[in-house]
Design an enzyme around this catalytic site. Sequence first.
Site, PDB file in Angstrom:
ATOM      1  CB  ILE A 111      -0.954  -0.010   1.209  1.00  0.00           C
ATOM      2  CG1 ILE A 111      -0.174  -0.077   2.529  1.00  0.00           C
ATOM      3  CG2 ILE A 111      -1.899  -1.190   1.110  1.00  0.00           C
ATOM      4  CD1 ILE A 111      -1.063   0.095   3.766  1.00  0.00           C
TER       5      ILE A 111
ATOM      6  CB  ILE B 291      16.465  -1.717   8.205  1.00  0.00           C
ATOM      7  CG1 ILE B 291      16.131  -1.084   9.556  1.00  0.00           C
ATOM      8  CG2 ILE B 291      15.835  -0.927   7.051  1.00  0.00           C
ATOM      9  CD1 ILE B 291      14.662  -1.088   9.941  1.00  0.00           C
TER      10      ILE B 291
ATOM     11  N   PRO C 163      16.556  -0.463   2.930  1.00  0.00           N
ATOM     12  CG  PRO C 163      18.878  -0.400   3.157  1.00  0.00           C
ATOM     13  CD  PRO C 163      17.772  -1.176   2.517  1.00  0.00           C
TER      14      PRO C 163
ATOM     15  CB  THR D 182      11.004   1.113   0.760  1.00  0.00           C
ATOM     16  OG1 THR D 182      11.538  -0.105   1.283  1.00  0.00           O
ATOM     17  CG2 THR D 182      11.129   1.097  -0.757  1.00  0.00           C
TER      18      THR D 182
ATOM     19  CE  LYS E 111      12.643  -5.890  18.030  1.00  0.00           C
ATOM     20  NZ  LYS E 111      13.238  -5.018  19.048  1.00  0.00           N
ATOM     21  N   GLY E 112       9.100  -4.813  11.829  1.00  0.00           N
ATOM     22  CA  GLY E 112       7.983  -4.042  11.251  1.00  0.00           C
ATOM     23  C   GLY E 112       8.139  -2.563  11.565  1.00  0.00           C
TER      24      GLY E 112
ATOM     25  CD  GLU F 150       0.669   0.084  12.455  1.00  0.00           C
ATOM     26  OE1 GLU F 150      -0.375   0.418  12.990  1.00  0.00           O
ATOM     27  OE2 GLU F 150       0.969  -1.085  12.190  1.00  0.00           O
TER      28      GLU F 150
END
Lengths: 687, 186
Positions: free
Chosen positions: A453, A575, A578, A580, A647-648, A651
Amino acid sequence: MTSLERVEARDKVTGRARYAFEYPVEGAAYLMGVQAAVGRAEIASVDHEAALALPGVLAVLSCENAPEIAEVDDPELLVFQSRKVSYRGQFVAAVVAETWETAQEAARLVRITYADERRPDVRLSADHPGLYEPEEANGGFPAVSELGDPDAAFATAAVQIDATYTTPAQHNNPMEPHATVAAWEGDDLTVYDSNQGASTVQGTLAKIFKLEPAQVRVVSPHVGGGFGSKGTPRPNVVLAAMAARAAGRPVKLAVTRQQMFATTGYRTPTIQRVRLGADADGRLTAILHEVVSQSSTLREFAEQAAVPSRVMYRASNRRTAHRLTRLDVPTPSWMRAPGETPGMFALESAMDELAYTLGVDPVELRVRNEPERDPEQDIPFSSRNLVACLRKGAEHFGWADRDPTPAIRRRGRKLVGTGVAAATYPANRMPNKATARADADGTFTIRIAAADIGTGSRTALTLVAAETLKADPAQVTVELGDSALPRASLAGGSTGTASWSTAVVRACEALLDELDGEIPPEGVEATADTAEEIKSEPEYSRHAFGAHFAEAEVDIDTGEVRIPRMFGVFAAGRIISPTTAHSQFVGGMVMGIGMALMEQSVMDAEFGDYLTHDLAQYHVPACADVADVQATWIDEEDQHLNPMGVKGIGEIGIVGAAAAVANAVHHATGVRVRDLPITPAHLLPDF
Amino acid sequence: MDSANTRGGAPPVPVSITLTVNGREHRLDIDTRASLLDVLRERLGLTGAKKGCDHGQCGACTVLLDGRRANSCLALAVANDGAEVTTVEGLAEAAGAAGEGGLSPIQEAFVERDALQCGYCTPGQLCSATGMLAEAAEGWPSFVTEDLAAEPPALDDAEIRERMSGNLCRCGAYVNIVAAVREVGA
Ligand code: FES
Ligand code: FES
């Protein structure tokens, strides 16, 4: 990891990337929704005649004639199944016409008569009579947690902070409005839809229209942002499928920007009381974080805003609690880091207030209260590098030279100040399936119904597959955004890369096991399912952490706040991509600036629905609002996460950002703003 | 309460117009209510220009209309009979970068700098940047131009941010957008 240009960047800069509404479907008609004009009533009748009389109108749908659909968990999706109006702006009718212009005109002509109309109850307050304690908050967290004797510990603490913070309703507002093109072929349904998870939409549509999942195909390779608002299916996708069947034609539905404010979710307003008790050195003895928020009469959604206070700081006495009231409003839902975003505004503002009261540096205060284990669950962290983020950010930002005294720095006609705040977000995983395929020409294809997205998942998964296969990324193609691909979890809760990459790695490993020597002309394919692997996770508290540093300039004449620079440091596992990832972190921080300074959905207290329902009234940051915003990260190795050690990151960039800005505004002006957004009205009277 | 407008429905009024889009001429019978954006997207299949708000508030629909950037959602097609339009699909060719995979300098800079995420605002940003660079080269000042006599005005970051503020990006790609525009404008 090696940097790779965003895989679909060239398609996006040339206009070749197709979004939902843009799929050319032969013979498609246009669908336009009609919204309820009242906040609480019964629909007495819907008169379709005038609309149907207009040349080019094919069908009108409402509770008068809608086909019955099957129940699902989210009543927002049960379009036209009831005569009850639950909130102003709810979809109550729809028209199908040959052209978009005629559909809009016809929508105006649908005449709805309401009965038993009552004044809607739409105002959240800390003493609303309907407040109750839900069983769970969003994410499956218990609504209440308590350790020790927080009230007594707070009452006897040497230093006390007791403050109430509020955050307004906020709307996700992805740039691409929610849209669906729906086409039936017999009992098979295809939708081109803008969403954060094709498999989820497929499952929901299958249930609603009583089909087998294989009869529903959801195509969504490019999605123009979501930020949580496309994480759960919205009424538009159900409405489009229903109308296409009723009209006997494929239909195209684009929710208008104005309609989005009532029909596609938002972040609830919150009222949060935070109490911190500390000893004279600033060691916390009590943390109490109590949250009030709203939901609709249709469905319970309790924003888990106190949940971050369960992991952030050490204290032997603690309580977190959520209460909720059900109003005549649209159902609030996920918006970028639900829970953490409003919750960390409150907690990290309170920490700044404590630092100021104690005369302790706010970075040091946080370091002093760093827990060794998860302070509520009493289990180890899989990794926790908050202190490293704070130290690295402080050094880069020039924090050491900071004079803590507020309201003493001037730059021309501006007051200047700096602020810090911490960030956290959980690292979770969901089960997924994927296939990996090798072809005789030396190329590899990865298939998974993941979503991109704008998050860069296509790019990240390409890198993950290339690394596992020891191949050049140029040889790897990732196919995603289609429910016909192996079933995948949502792009939500920052679980995407962690969850999908687990499946991709396992599929690639299985493929490598099968490959020996020459690849036959028909290719070789291997499949993975991570359901079992994810069930057997050892017990760790898994979270990403971060630190934001912000500088604020406040005009002494107008009270206008600008953010000349902002720096974020994150510890979010490995990561993968890097390029994006940097864009993701910075994008979250920019949304945090919006939250701090401008974003606010204002409820019409008399009639219901949000008054600020377009981009001229609901302000999001524009180019001129964003100056020097930078993000970096700590190389974090964590063996307890997933094969890639990620880890994501979707957010955490917004979490804490608004507190850093508010703390900087306090440092600049001496004014503590506890009610977002920070506008001149808060600042000018106190100068 | 009665929600509907009581006025009767208005049937479409068709009108014939000519548009030259990305160098190709189209004769079209259009609905007088149709916006230029909807004609591009729904009639000509040029879906590069995006609809983010349909109210002139976001810039996603920005195209070059007779050489100037314009919000095509606010332009009625009927009022633009005979116009020349360049959309994102035509930027490369207009910049003389035709051929497979050819990109205009600003498109190339967006890719290099990752000045996009979801990509939905991107076509508008690119058309806007192209128009803006031409305006600056012609000496147009902006709200933040200090020296109105300077010709052309120096395109520093503050100038770029100001001049690009009609194009919202909810993904927050502004830092990289400004870097890309700066690189091409230098
Ligand atoms: S779609 Fe035209 S400005 Fe938003
Ligand atoms: S790239 Fe998503 S809105 Fe700009």
